[in-house]
Design a protein around this motif. Structure first.
Motif, PDB file in Angstrom:
ATOM      1  N   ILE A 245      36.940  21.091  50.703  1.00 12.57           N
ATOM      2  CA  ILE A 245      36.217  20.607  51.886  1.00 12.57           C
ATOM      3  C   ILE A 245      35.457  19.345  51.464  1.00 12.57           C
ATOM      4  O   ILE A 245      34.652  19.393  50.541  1.00 12.57           O
ATOM      5  N   PRO A 246      35.713  18.214  52.100  1.00 16.68           N
ATOM      6  CA  PRO A 246      35.161  16.942  51.600  1.00 16.68           C
ATOM      7  C   PRO A 246      33.651  16.757  51.796  1.00 16.68           C
ATOM      8  O   PRO A 246      32.993  16.214  50.928  1.00 16.68           O
ATOM      9  N   THR A 247      33.132  17.178  52.956  1.00 19.24           N
ATOM     10  CA  THR A 247      31.711  16.899  53.201  1.00 19.24           C
ATOM     11  C   THR A 247      31.017  18.110  53.803  1.00 19.24           C
ATOM     12  O   THR A 247      31.597  18.862  54.587  1.00 19.24           O
ATOM     13  N   ALA A 248      29.757  18.259  53.425  1.00 17.48           N
ATOM     14  CA  ALA A 248      28.974  19.363  53.987  1.00 17.48           C
ATOM     15  C   ALA A 248      27.506  18.965  54.054  1.00 17.48           C
ATOM     16  O   ALA A 248      27.031  18.177  53.234  1.00 17.48           O
ATOM     17  N   VAL A 249      26.836  19.513  55.061  1.00 16.64           N
ATOM     18  CA  VAL A 249      25.375  19.399  55.117  1.00 16.64           C
ATOM     19  C   VAL A 249      24.803  20.701  54.598  1.00 16.64           C
ATOM     20  O   VAL A 249      25.291  21.776  54.947  1.00 16.64           O
ATOM     21  N   VAL A 250      23.813  20.609  53.714  1.00 17.41           N
ATOM     22  CA  VAL A 250      23.147  21.831  53.265  1.00 17.41           C
ATOM     23  C   VAL A 250      21.709  21.811  53.769  1.00 17.41           C
ATOM     24  O   VAL A 250      21.021  20.801  53.694  1.00 17.41           O
ATOM     25  N   SER A 251      21.318  22.943  54.327  1.00 18.45           N
ATOM     26  CA  SER A 251      19.970  23.058  54.876  1.00 18.45           C
ATOM     27  C   SER A 251      19.271  24.222  54.195  1.00 18.45           C
ATOM     28  O   SER A 251      19.801  25.335  54.158  1.00 18.45           O
ATOM     29  N   PHE A 252      18.109  23.954  53.616  1.00 19.57           N
ATOM     30  CA  PHE A 252      17.403  25.005  52.880  1.00 19.57           C
ATOM     31  C   PHE A 252      16.343  25.665  53.749  1.00 19.57           C
ATOM     32  O   PHE A 252      15.754  25.010  54.609  1.00 19.57           O
ATOM     33  N   PRO A 253      16.074  26.919  53.498  1.00 21.75           N
ATOM     34  CA  PRO A 253      14.991  27.588  54.211  1.00 21.75           C
ATOM     35  C   PRO A 253      13.648  26.966  53.827  1.00 21.75           C
ATOM     36  O   PRO A 253      13.554  26.193  52.864  1.00 21.75           O
ATOM     37  N   CYS A 254      12.618  27.344  54.551  1.00 20.10           N
ATOM     38  CA  CYS A 254      11.265  26.842  54.317  1.00 20.10           C
ATOM     39  C   CYS A 254      10.842  27.061  52.858  1.00 20.10           C
ATOM     40  O   CYS A 254      10.993  28.148  52.305  1.00 20.10           O
ATOM     41  N   ALA A 255      10.333  26.005  52.234  1.00 21.68           N
ATOM     42  CA  ALA A 255      10.029  26.040  50.801  1.00 21.68           C
ATOM     43  C   ALA A 255       9.030  27.125  50.418  1.00 21.68           C
ATOM     44  O   ALA A 255       9.069  27.643  49.303  1.00 21.68           O
ATOM     45  N   SER A 256       8.134  27.467  51.349  1.00 23.15           N
ATOM     46  CA  SER A 256       7.068  28.403  50.994  1.00 23.15           C
ATOM     47  C   SER A 256       7.619  29.768  50.578  1.00 23.15           C
ATOM     48  O   SER A 256       7.015  30.471  49.767  1.00 23.15           O
ATOM     49  N   ILE A 257       8.795  30.117  51.085  1.00 21.52           N
ATOM     50  CA  ILE A 257       9.433  31.375  50.689  1.00 21.52           C
ATOM     51  C   ILE A 257       9.676  31.390  49.183  1.00 21.52           C
ATOM     52  O   ILE A 257       9.667  32.428  48.544  1.00 21.52           O
ATOM     53  N   PHE A 258       9.855  30.202  48.631  1.00 23.38           N
ATOM     54  CA  PHE A 258      10.217  30.095  47.220  1.00 23.38           C
ATOM     55  C   PHE A 258       9.017  29.770  46.337  1.00 23.38           C
ATOM     56  O   PHE A 258       9.148  29.498  45.158  1.00 23.38           O
ATOM     57  N   GLY A 259       7.858  29.770  46.945  1.00 15.40           N
ATOM     58  CA  GLY A 259       6.626  29.593  46.173  1.00 15.40           C
ATOM     59  C   GLY A 259       6.401  28.183  45.672  1.00 15.40           C
ATOM     60  O   GLY A 259       5.657  27.980  44.708  1.00 15.40           O
ATOM     61  N   VAL A 260       7.065  27.190  46.289  1.00 13.17           N
ATOM     62  CA  VAL A 260       6.860  25.800  45.872  1.00 13.17           C
ATOM     63  C   VAL A 260       6.755  24.904  47.106  1.00 13.17           C
ATOM     64  O   VAL A 260       7.093  25.310  48.209  1.00 13.17           O
ATOM     65  N   GLU A 261       6.314  23.687  46.883  1.00  8.83           N
ATOM     66  CA  GLU A 261       6.289  22.685  47.953  1.00  8.83           C
ATOM     67  C   GLU A 261       7.719  22.228  48.235  1.00  8.83           C
ATOM     68  O   GLU A 261       8.602  22.355  47.379  1.00  8.83           O
ATOM     69  N   GLU A 262       7.909  21.627  49.397  1.00  5.65           N
ATOM     70  CA  GLU A 262       9.265  21.208  49.761  1.00  5.65           C
ATOM     71  C   GLU A 262       9.842  20.188  48.781  1.00  5.65           C
ATOM     72  O   GLU A 262      11.025  20.246  48.438  1.00  5.65           O
TER      73      GLU A 262
END
Ligand code: BES
Ligand code: MG
Ligand code: ZN
Length: 508
Positions: free
Chosen positions: A114-131
């Motif tokens: 697959i040549p191209t993709a957009v990746v969207s991450f969940p809200c950073a706070s879930i991961f304990g860090v700033e965006e």
């Protein structure tokens, strides 16, 4: 090769072939809601319906690829489960899950070309860090996921997936842009180091390691010095020479220096073991133990890669990398058991095993660091002891330091970056293990004391007199780490993310 770029807004109008979302066990809970909802309502059939049909619940390691139409155009939705992300403890573990999930998604892109993709991450706070931190870490993870050692696979090397991954974040936010760029720099330098580590001893010879370091120095205006065998002899580096002289291939000590604008910045020296192949010398390893000994220069690879990053990011920290590089071979010129060597600082050691060569070359490099750079802090990194791999396994680098504050800092940076360390003790009681009747110290610990990783750190401590110091043993973490998809098959680049963040933490 992967190409990572920021996704222009609006994300859902990028005419890409795929969208990657991360989902915790409660669907719609964590994905970028705006993007997700827009796509969900425009896609046929709706993503939510398909997930229900396929019993995709966002469980840990669950992945689903949905083919759908978006505004009449065929697209793939790759949904990656993160499991239960509601726990407030162990955020670093959820972040690690995200790295691995991203790698799983990239592997799907590769497999299906697959040549191209957009990746969207969940809200950073879930991961304990700033965006910004999250974006940085995920751009590193994306590049690490893509790395593979295929240079010599004629069938494969020209057929590598050349895809583009567009990261969805607010590109008008300069902080986020910078963090993204930083991640790209760190990721690319890590891949370069992994390639050096993966290249075998007949190609990545000592002089070739030096040539790579020189290229990096030229690219970033770092000062580059290489001491040859004769220079090492003249400097009284008896430890380095005892190892180097055993090989037909001459070794060297490579020194890269980065000088910041600011004058009173702290000085940090990185010292990395660079044995391009470790046969054990005349204390020859049995062949099954020689497996993987091309990776014995991973410490040097790591410090050179870190300089590559520092040279690009230019923090206000004075950083020097010193990499003693040699090949440990048995030959008529090789050192033997019972030989006594004198190091640059005048101390002597008896060689009880020529296979404990790493500490011999590191000893002189540590002396050199102290004498010529008077650093505030020295970090050395080495595939030093098989015992470290036995005691800690593949997921933690061994950390030894007499300095509690350094230990705490490195431990928490390990959790932050995913490049984890675990401290081993350095009590004085272990010192007796390397006592000798014929020299100041012996290069192996007495078997009565066991703890070969710890006794090796005591050996090294003899060569650091003034600086604060930490020793990283990457014997277990530098290569062949099982079960972590983004670390791939061979070299992992252990220590690069950790040392980079350590240095950047002094940027003022
Ligand atoms: N390069 C090895 C350490 C190593 C072993 C790294 C396995 C990665 C995987 C090192 O030079 C070595 O041979 N160390 C000896 C020390 C012993 C002779 C005291 C070892 O670990 O056996
Ligand atoms: Mg190698
Ligand atoms: Zn060895």
């Amino acid at each position: 090769m992967i190409s990572c770029k920021p996704a222009p807004k609006p994300f859902w109008d990028n005419a890409v072939d795929a969208y990657i979302f991360f989902v915790s066990s409660t669907l719609s809970g964590t994905a970028d809601k705006e993007l997700f909802n827009t796509i969900n309502t425009h896609a046929t059939p709706s993503i939510l319906d398909t997930c229900k049909d396929a019993q995709f619940k966002g469980d840990k390691d669950q992945c689903i690829t949905i083919s759908a139409l978006y505004n009449g155009k065929p697209v793939q939705y790759i949904l990656v489960g993160l499991g239960d992300t509601s726990t407030t403890k162990n955020r670093h573990a959820i972040r690690e899950q995200l790295r691995r999930g991203l790698c799983s998604a990239i592997n799907i892109l590769k497999k299906r070309t697959i040549p191209t993709a957009v990746v969207s991450f969940p809200c950073a706070s879930i991961f304990g860090v700033e965006e910004n931190e999250l974006i940085k870490q995920m751009s590193i993870a994306a590049i690490m996921s893509d790395y593979e050692f295929s240079t010599f696979l004629n069938d494969k090397k020209n057929k590598r997936w050349n895809g583009t991954l567009l990261f969805a974040f607010d590109t008008s936010d300069q902080d986020l842009n910078k963090a993204f760029e930083k991640g790209i720099v760190i990721g690319n330098a890590t891949s370069l180091a992994r390639e050096m580590d993966d290249l075998p001893g007949n190609i990545m010879t000592p002089l070739e390691v030096a040539a790579q370091a020189k290229k990096i120095a030229e690219a970033h205006n770092l000062s580059y010095t290489a001491l040859n065998r004769q220079n090492a002899q003249d400097l009284g580096m008896g430890g380095f020479c005892a190892v180097d002289e055993g090989s037909e291939k001459e070794g060297c000590i490579v020194i890269l220096e980065y000088k910041p604008q600011k004058t009173n910045a702290p000085t940090i020296c990185l010292v990395g073991k660079g044995i391009t192949f470790d046969t054990g010398g005349v204390s020859l390893k049995p062949s099954q133990h020689m497996d993987g000994m091309k990776f014995d220069m991973s410490g040097a690879g790591a410090v050179i890669a870190t300089m590559n990053i520092i040279g690009a990011l230019k923090p206000n920290v004075h950083v020097i990398a010193i990499a003693p590089i040699a090949e440990n071979m048995p030959s008529g010129k090789a050192a033997r058991q019972d030989d006594i060597v004198t190091f640059m600082n005048g101390k002597t050691a008896v060689i009880r095993s020529t296979d404990a060569e790493g500490r011999l070359i590191l000893a002189d490099a540590l002396c050199y660091a102290e004498k010529y750079y008077n650093p505030d802090i020295i970090i050395d990194i080495a595939t030093l002891t098989g015992a470290c791999a036995y005691s800690l396994g593949h997921f933690y680098t061994g950390l030894m330091t007499p300095d509690d504050e350094l230990a705490t800092q490195l431990h928490s940076l390990g959790l932050l970056t995913g490049d984890k360390v675990w401290r081993l003790p350095m009590d004085d009681d272990f010192k007796a293990a390397i006592k000798s009747d014929v020299a100041d110290i012996a290069n192996t610990g007495s078997s009565a004391y066991l703890a070969g990783t710890v006794t090796a750190s005591h050996f090294l401590s003899n060569f650091v007199e003034k600086a604060r110091w930490a020793h990283l043993d990457i014997a277990g973490t530098a290569h062949e780490v099982p079960g972590i998809n983004y670390l791939g098959k061979g070299a992992t680049g252990a220590g690069i993310r950790l040392m980079t963040e350590f240095i950047l933490s002094f940027n003022a």
